[in-house]
Design a protein around this motif. Sequence first.
Motif, PDB file in Angstrom:
ATOM      1  N   LYS A  77       0.836  -1.214   0.000  1.00  0.00           N
ATOM      2  CA  LYS A  77       0.000   0.000   0.000  1.00  0.00           C
ATOM      3  C   LYS A  77       0.866   1.258   0.000  1.00  0.00           C
ATOM      4  O   LYS A  77       0.534   2.252  -0.649  1.00  0.00           O
ATOM      5  N   LEU A  78       1.980   1.205   0.727  1.00  0.00           N
ATOM      6  CA  LEU A  78       2.905   2.333   0.754  1.00  0.00           C
ATOM      7  C   LEU A  78       3.489   2.600  -0.630  1.00  0.00           C
ATOM      8  O   LEU A  78       3.711   3.749  -1.016  1.00  0.00           O
ATOM      9  N   LEU A  79       3.688   1.515  -1.402  1.00  0.00           N
ATOM     10  CA  LEU A  79       4.233   1.643  -2.751  1.00  0.00           C
ATOM     11  C   LEU A  79       3.150   1.903  -3.802  1.00  0.00           C
ATOM     12  O   LEU A  79       3.461   2.054  -4.980  1.00  0.00           O
ATOM     13  N   GLY A  80       1.884   1.922  -3.369  1.00  0.00           N
ATOM     14  CA  GLY A  80       0.801   2.209  -4.296  1.00  0.00           C
ATOM     15  C   GLY A  80       0.212   1.005  -4.987  1.00  0.00           C
ATOM     16  O   GLY A  80      -0.467   1.136  -6.015  1.00  0.00           O
ATOM     17  N   TYR A  81       0.453  -0.205  -4.463  1.00  0.00           N
ATOM     18  CA  TYR A  81      -0.066  -1.431  -5.065  1.00  0.00           C
ATOM     19  C   TYR A  81      -1.159  -2.032  -4.183  1.00  0.00           C
ATOM     20  O   TYR A  81      -1.183  -1.825  -2.965  1.00  0.00           O
ATOM     21  N   THR A  82      -2.035  -2.814  -4.812  1.00  0.00           N
ATOM     22  CA  THR A  82      -3.100  -3.497  -4.074  1.00  0.00           C
ATOM     23  C   THR A  82      -2.646  -4.908  -3.722  1.00  0.00           C
ATOM     24  O   THR A  82      -2.302  -5.687  -4.620  1.00  0.00           O
TER      25      THR A  82
END
Length: 305
Positions: A37-42
């Motif tokens: 989530k921190l990296l922008g992925y689900t």
Amino acid sequence: MINLANLKKRLVFVAFAVPLALIFINSTYSFTAPLLKLLGYTPTPDLEPIYPGQILAFLIVMLGAYEYRKMLSIIFPVNAFWIGYVWILVMGAAYLFDYQIPGTLPIYVLLILVAFEAFFCGKANPQGRWKRACLFFSGIVFLNIASISMMSLFRNPFMELFSTSTVPFMHFIAVVVVITAVFMCDSAAYFVGSAWGKRRLSASISPNKTIEGSVAGLLASILIVSIAWVFIRDPKYPIFIGPVMGVLIGVTAQAGDLLVSLIKRYFKVKDAGSMIHGHGGVLDRFDSLFFAAPVLYLLAWVLTR
């Protein structure tokens, strides 16, 4: 003769480090979802958990890489050895997030990076550049193998060898046993060698190591793993695997200790670093574990085929 002042420093470090390490190693909290989530992925359910123990193992290796870079910089003060950190970081992240990279490509990329580093930062003398490239490449590959192998102890196939524990802070007791066996191997070799050692194991590499100490370290490793194996193994694996694992740990742990001693002698330093009070650096303390973890990974892979 045992150095009592150094022994006191070691015991003080162990007194606070061991409880913290046990909590980290046995924690079953997963960092997978928060990191993605921190990296922008689900996050997806099929991803492997990333445990605190794995993060700790990875950080230890990165600190070891920092110490190795410092030693390399003694001979090659103008350098771009930081690219080794980046490569180990990418390889570790790929493993943790279960991202499959074709087998030979990572080594090829590292080879290119090492070649460019030697070309742009090395001396004009081709022999100097070749020595620089070899020392840099071999050290980074060794540390990456240690990183992946140590993190793999928290996953299958290694965890397949053991019964699952539901007791709090005992989930990864197998990893604790391995680490205990490695450190007790080191300690038994040190104390027995200091008190009764007469015959030098390898005077040209490490004059303080003795054959008596080495045998004591091997026996300590076999004893610890053999006893623990009886209680924590998966019943489908035979009893004799325990002593075999103990032998492998005892032999490779001491081989790793000798290897790092050889590296320090080459760079003409007493300790690889000074991060750990009474123990020197990370490479001084965890060299045995760095070398033992890969052979356990290999053993687990063979046994579970």
